[in-house]
Scaffold this motif. Structure first.
Motif, PDB file in Angstrom:
ATOM      1  N   SER A   1      -9.367  -8.167   3.570  1.00  0.00           N
ATOM      2  CA  SER A   1      -8.386  -8.773   3.970  1.00  0.00           C
ATOM      3  C   SER A   1      -7.100  -7.919   4.085  1.00  0.00           C
ATOM      4  N   GLY A   2      -6.139  -8.001   5.176  1.00  0.00           N
ATOM      5  CA  GLY A   2      -4.925  -7.444   5.132  1.00  0.00           C
ATOM      6  C   GLY A   2      -4.797  -6.157   4.737  1.00  0.00           C
TER       7      GLY A   2
ATOM      8  N   PRO B   1       1.554  -3.874  -9.954  1.00  0.00           N
ATOM      9  CA  PRO B   1       2.102  -4.003  -8.509  1.00  0.00           C
ATOM     10  C   PRO B   1       1.078  -3.099  -7.826  1.00  0.00           C
ATOM     11  N   TYR B   2       1.044  -3.384  -6.512  1.00  0.00           N
ATOM     12  CA  TYR B   2      -0.050  -2.707  -5.683  1.00  0.00           C
ATOM     13  C   TYR B   2       0.494  -1.063  -5.446  1.00  0.00           C
ATOM     14  N   ASP B   3       1.686  -0.908  -5.283  1.00  0.00           N
ATOM     15  CA  ASP B   3       2.107   0.539  -5.082  1.00  0.00           C
ATOM     16  C   ASP B   3       1.754   1.357  -6.283  1.00  0.00           C
TER      17      ASP B   3
ATOM     18  N   LYS C   1      -1.578 -11.433   0.495  1.00  0.00           N
ATOM     19  CA  LYS C   1      -2.083 -10.298  -0.031  1.00  0.00           C
ATOM     20  C   LYS C   1      -1.361  -9.147   0.275  1.00  0.00           C
ATOM     21  N   PRO C   2      -0.659  -8.267  -0.720  1.00  0.00           N
ATOM     22  CA  PRO C   2       0.050  -7.086  -0.312  1.00  0.00           C
ATOM     23  C   PRO C   2      -0.967  -6.305   0.836  1.00  0.00           C
ATOM     24  N   GLU C   3      -0.120  -5.616   1.649  1.00  0.00           N
ATOM     25  CA  GLU C   3      -0.784  -4.740   2.613  1.00  0.00           C
ATOM     26  C   GLU C   3      -1.374  -3.805   2.022  1.00  0.00           C
ATOM     27  N   ALA C   4      -2.867  -3.558   1.720  1.00  0.00           N
ATOM     28  CA  ALA C   4      -3.227  -2.186   1.017  1.00  0.00           C
ATOM     29  C   ALA C   4      -3.441  -1.134   2.049  1.00  0.00           C
TER      30      ALA C   4
ATOM     31  N   CYS D   1     -10.822   2.706  -3.733  1.00  0.00           N
ATOM     32  CA  CYS D   1     -10.155   3.844  -3.009  1.00  0.00           C
ATOM     33  C   CYS D   1      -8.850   3.223  -2.619  1.00  0.00           C
ATOM     34  N   GLY D   2      -8.253   2.278  -3.155  1.00  0.00           N
ATOM     35  CA  GLY D   2      -6.730   1.428  -2.658  1.00  0.00           C
ATOM     36  C   GLY D   2      -7.101   0.054  -2.386  1.00  0.00           C
TER      37      GLY D   2
END
Ligand code: 13P
Length: 301
Positions: free
Chosen positions: A233-234, A157-159, A206-209, A190-191
């Motif tokens: 993107s995003g 998961p992105y988080d 896409k999840p917001e990075a 870097c995230g």
């Protein structure tokens, strides 16, 4: 004629960032070139190996040919994105052959991606590719750290990626890499994450990075060469603006323009002109309202 290496350095001096728009479908080249020209801006058109292997850009030569029809002197540049030494399916790639073909086809800069290799091997393949690119008179981008998303398997998961700094480029490695590998620009983790390219998941939003801007500033200090942000993107808007101040001078934008094209074709099947119009509008909006790069061509000559 614009020289790519100088363009990126000049952007850095101006506190600006050059976007590079991916073209996974051949008809995207025209509206993106026209949008860059009509915003009086400067930007790159790019294609990655995965986009002819798994999408419909056909080949690097086909994109170069299309680019030749719509390029605009003083505004557009042609870049070869991700040429992996080991690809997203963990297969070895003949990267020297592809880079040689790109130089022949007129690409004005290229990328070698050895980021799936251990550090020493990444340095070795990057040095080999850099020698060929420089011999051909063009700058080369390399990658260090893991910008996830291209691989077909499950992604954390992105988080979790952000909180645990998974795959983030290490400062000491960036310093050594920049000194020894001979690349002109460095793509860092870097995230940021790539939009997914595997068929089953490529339509996902896409999840917001977010970006670790302090880490970017430290990486820039350590590497001393322009940094590149993949997965453009995003990303949270404030993060991108801060990242540009911290050392990002090129940003790769794929998914949001690709999905604009593909979703337009789902809405009006077969209507390529409609999809091109949507791509044109989205690209202009990105240049004008996201990067504030309208009229950049007046400052970069
Ligand atoms: P996105 O598809 O997430 O914008 O990333 C594009 C990219 O980094 C291509 O190299």
């Amino acid at each position: 004629m614009l020289k790519t290496k100088e363009v990126v350095l000049k952007a850095r001096e101006l506190g600006k960032c050059i976007p590079a728009f991916n073209c996974p479908h051949v008809p995207m080249v025209k509206p993106i070139c026209e949008a860059i020209r009509d915003e009086n801006s400067v930007a790159m058109i790019q294609v990655a190996r995965v986009e002819w292997e798994k999408m419909s850009s056909q080949s690097l030569e086909r994109i170069a040919e299309e680019y030749g029809k719509y390029k605009s002197e003083g505004h557009t540049l042609l870049h070869l994105d991700h040429i992996p030494a080991v690809d997203e399916d963990f297969k070895k790639v003949d990267y020297m052959d592809l880079i040689g073909r790109a130089l022949k086809a007129g690409f004005q800069s290229v990328m070698i991606d050895g980021s799936r290799l251990p550090l020493d091997e990444n340095i070795a393949v990057t040095s080999e590719a850099a020698a060929a690119a420089h011999e051909g008179g063009v700058p080369i981008e390399a990658e260090l750290g893991a910008v996830m998303g291209h691989e077909a398997g499950e992604m954390p998961p992105y988080d979790e990626i952000f909180a645990k700094k998974m795959g983030f480029t290490k400062l000491d490695e960036a310093a050594r890499f920049a000194k020894e590998a001979g690349c002109d620009w460095l793509s860092v983790a870097c995230g940021n994450i790539h939009g997914r390219v595997a068929e089953a998941v490529r339509n996902q939003k896409k999840p917001e990075a977010r970006l670790d801007v302090e880490h970017i500033a430290d990486l820039y200090k350590a590497a001393g060469i322009p940094l590149v942000l993949h997965g453009g993107s995003g990303v949270k808007h404030e993060c991108v603006l801060e990242a540009i101040k911290a050392g990002i001078s090129k940003i790769n934008v794929g998914t949001e323009i690709r999905q604009t094209y593909e979703f337009a074709l789902e809405e009006k099947p077969g209507d390529i002109e409609y999809a091109q119009k949507k791509v044109y509008e989205r690209t202009r909006d990105y240049i004008r309202n996201y990067l504030y790069n309208t009229d950049l061509a007046d400052q970069i000559k």
